[in-house]
Write a protein that holds these residues in place. Structure first.
Motif, mmCIF file in Angstrom:
data_model
loop_
_atom_site.group_PDB
_atom_site.id
_atom_site.type_symbol
_atom_site.label_atom_id
_atom_site.label_comp_id
_atom_site.label_asym_id
_atom_site.label_seq_id
_atom_site.Cartn_x
_atom_site.Cartn_y
_atom_site.Cartn_z
ATOM 1 N N ASP A 96 -17.317 -15.091 -15.492
ATOM 2 C CA ASP A 96 -17.304 -16.296 -14.659
ATOM 3 C C ASP A 96 -17.896 -17.471 -15.450
ATOM 4 O OD1 ASP A 96 -16.636 -17.569 -12.309
ATOM 5 O OD2 ASP A 96 -18.050 -16.446 -11.074
ATOM 6 N N PRO A 97 -17.158 -18.571 -15.612
ATOM 7 C CA PRO A 97 -17.689 -19.712 -16.364
ATOM 8 C C PRO A 97 -18.952 -20.277 -15.699
ATOM 9 C CG PRO A 97 -15.312 -19.939 -16.032
ATOM 10 C CD PRO A 97 -15.772 -18.795 -15.176
ATOM 11 N N PRO A 98 -20.031 -20.450 -16.472
ATOM 12 C CA PRO A 98 -21.290 -20.950 -15.909
ATOM 13 C C PRO A 98 -21.135 -22.246 -15.113
ATOM 14 C CG PRO A 98 -21.672 -20.150 -18.114
ATOM 15 C CD PRO A 98 -20.178 -20.112 -17.896
ATOM 16 N N ASP A 99 -20.265 -23.145 -15.548
ATOM 17 C CA ASP A 99 -20.057 -24.399 -14.808
ATOM 18 C C ASP A 99 -19.475 -24.136 -13.419
ATOM 19 O OD1 ASP A 99 -21.028 -25.817 -16.959
ATOM 20 O OD2 ASP A 99 -19.052 -26.493 -17.650
ATOM 21 N N TYR A 100 -18.574 -23.159 -13.313
ATOM 22 C CA TYR A 100 -17.997 -22.810 -12.011
ATOM 23 C C TYR A 100 -19.070 -22.249 -11.090
ATOM 24 C CZ TYR A 100 -13.202 -23.097 -13.936
ATOM 25 O OH TYR A 100 -12.018 -23.504 -14.500
ATOM 26 N N VAL A 101 -19.907 -21.372 -11.659
ATOM 27 C CA VAL A 101 -20.978 -20.741 -10.878
ATOM 28 C C VAL A 101 -21.953 -21.806 -10.387
ATOM 29 C CG1 VAL A 101 -22.896 -19.090 -10.924
ATOM 30 C CG2 VAL A 101 -20.751 -18.568 -12.127
ATOM 31 N N SER A 102 -22.358 -22.681 -11.273
ATOM 32 C CA SER A 102 -23.300 -23.750 -10.919
ATOM 33 C C SER A 102 -22.716 -24.660 -9.843
ATOM 34 C CB SER A 102 -23.646 -24.559 -12.162
ATOM 35 O OG SER A 102 -24.545 -25.577 -11.850
ATOM 36 N N ASN A 103 -21.466 -25.040 -9.999
ATOM 37 C CA ASN A 103 -20.807 -25.894 -9.005
ATOM 38 C C ASN A 103 -20.717 -25.190 -7.653
ATOM 39 O OD1 ASN A 103 -19.267 -28.273 -8.178
ATOM 40 N ND2 ASN A 103 -17.524 -26.870 -8.123
ATOM 41 N N PHE A 104 -20.361 -23.915 -7.661
ATOM 42 C CA PHE A 104 -20.264 -23.146 -6.418
ATOM 43 C C PHE A 104 -21.619 -23.107 -5.724
ATOM 44 C CE2 PHE A 104 -20.284 -19.443 -3.736
ATOM 45 C CZ PHE A 104 -19.009 -19.369 -3.217
ATOM 46 N N ALA A 105 -22.667 -22.771 -6.477
ATOM 47 C CA ALA A 105 -24.011 -22.657 -5.898
ATOM 48 C C ALA A 105 -24.480 -23.996 -5.326
ATOM 49 C CB ALA A 105 -24.992 -22.157 -6.948
ATOM 50 N N THR A 126 -22.496 -26.729 -4.354
ATOM 51 C CA THR A 126 -21.680 -27.228 -3.243
ATOM 52 C C THR A 126 -21.881 -26.409 -1.978
ATOM 53 O OG1 THR A 126 -19.740 -25.952 -3.955
ATOM 54 C CG2 THR A 126 -19.927 -28.240 -4.745
ATOM 55 N N ARG A 127 -22.215 -25.133 -2.128
ATOM 56 C CA ARG A 127 -22.456 -24.276 -0.948
ATOM 57 C C ARG A 127 -23.933 -24.186 -0.607
ATOM 58 N NH1 ARG A 127 -17.633 -23.664 -3.341
ATOM 59 N NH2 ARG A 127 -15.980 -22.734 -2.110
ATOM 60 N N GLN A 128 -24.766 -24.892 -1.368
ATOM 61 C CA GLN A 128 -26.215 -24.925 -1.154
ATOM 62 C C GLN A 128 -26.777 -23.514 -0.965
ATOM 63 O OE1 GLN A 128 -26.546 -27.668 2.157
ATOM 64 N NE2 GLN A 128 -26.480 -29.431 0.778
ATOM 65 N N LEU A 129 -26.493 -22.649 -1.937
ATOM 66 C CA LEU A 129 -26.982 -21.276 -1.857
ATOM 67 C C LEU A 129 -28.507 -21.288 -1.905
ATOM 68 C CD1 LEU A 129 -24.452 -19.363 -4.153
ATOM 69 C CD2 LEU A 129 -24.334 -19.815 -1.678
ATOM 70 N N PRO A 130 -29.158 -20.714 -0.895
ATOM 71 C CA PRO A 130 -30.623 -20.786 -0.804
ATOM 72 C C PRO A 130 -31.358 -19.711 -1.602
ATOM 73 C CG PRO A 130 -29.762 -19.695 1.126
ATOM 74 C CD PRO A 130 -28.565 -20.112 0.298
ATOM 75 N N PHE A 131 -30.631 -18.776 -2.170
ATOM 76 C CA PHE A 131 -31.240 -17.670 -2.889
ATOM 77 C C PHE A 131 -30.984 -17.798 -4.385
ATOM 78 C CE2 PHE A 131 -27.462 -16.250 -0.467
ATOM 79 C CZ PHE A 131 -26.542 -16.208 -1.501
ATOM 80 N N ALA A 132 -31.617 -16.932 -5.147
ATOM 81 C CA ALA A 132 -31.494 -16.952 -6.606
ATOM 82 C C ALA A 132 -30.072 -16.590 -7.036
ATOM 83 C CB ALA A 132 -32.492 -15.976 -7.220
ATOM 84 N N VAL A 133 -29.568 -17.337 -8.024
ATOM 85 C CA VAL A 133 -28.257 -17.074 -8.608
ATOM 86 C C VAL A 133 -28.470 -16.865 -10.103
ATOM 87 C CG1 VAL A 133 -25.928 -17.945 -9.021
ATOM 88 C CG2 VAL A 133 -27.091 -18.475 -6.862
#
Length: 166
Positions: free
Chosen positions: A95-104, A106-113
């Motif tokens: 998974d490209p790190p930029d995609y992961v960062s953008n996903f986290a 935009t979805r405001q993931l509250p936990f550790a990624v």
């Protein structure tokens, strides 16, 4: 060839034999104390969660089931985090790190990624190749349950409550 292997081959997937894929995640197995790196670059270890119930979720931004289950993971985390529950979302090595960062973001993931850049976390938890795969770990660091695919969240919540009460 068993039914599971046949279905996997029909779908174009390679799966290790079931016994091998579960051998690192038996009910009495201790979770590996592996290091991981968060999106912000901080390093941590799985063992740092000892004393808390932990769900380690292996996922990918390209996985439609992963994307569909993510709001449930967020609500589960929000429901139990104040009682001693953590979630660690581990993005697969492809998974490209930029995609992961953008996903986290935009979805405001509250936990550790975490980014599993070298696939060491996936290998350490039983050579995980299918997403989503989630591993539930108790307060003592023992693997309690492994979910391949989206879990039944009602049953997962019941199990989390039992583990938090123990």
């Amino acid at each position: 060839m068993n039914r599971r292997q046949h279905l996997a081959l029909t779908a174009g997937l390679w799966l290790p034999p079931l016994a091998a894929s579960l051998s690192a995640c038996g009910s009495q197995d201790t979770a590996p104390d592996l290091p991981y790196t968060l999106l912000n670059g901080q390093s941590r270890r799985i063992g740092a969660h000892q004393g808390r119930v932990l769900l380690v979720n292996f996922w990918a931004t390209s996985c439609s089931t992963c994307v569909r289950e993510m709001p449930h993971l967020v609500s589960t985390y929000q429901k139990y985090q104040s009682r001693g529950y953590d979630t660690l979302a581990v993005a697969m090595s492809y998974d490209p790190p930029d995609y992961v960062s953008n996903f986290a973001q935009t979805r405001q993931l509250p936990f550790a990624v975490a980014l599993d850049r070298d696939a060491s976390l996936a290998r350490g938890f039983g050579d995980i190749r299918l997403t989503p795969t989630s591993i539930l770990i108790d307060k003592r660091g023992r693997i309690v349950k492994r979910y391949v695919g989206e879990p039944d969240f009602t049953a997962l919540h019941t199990l989390i409550e039992e583990l938090l009460a123990a």
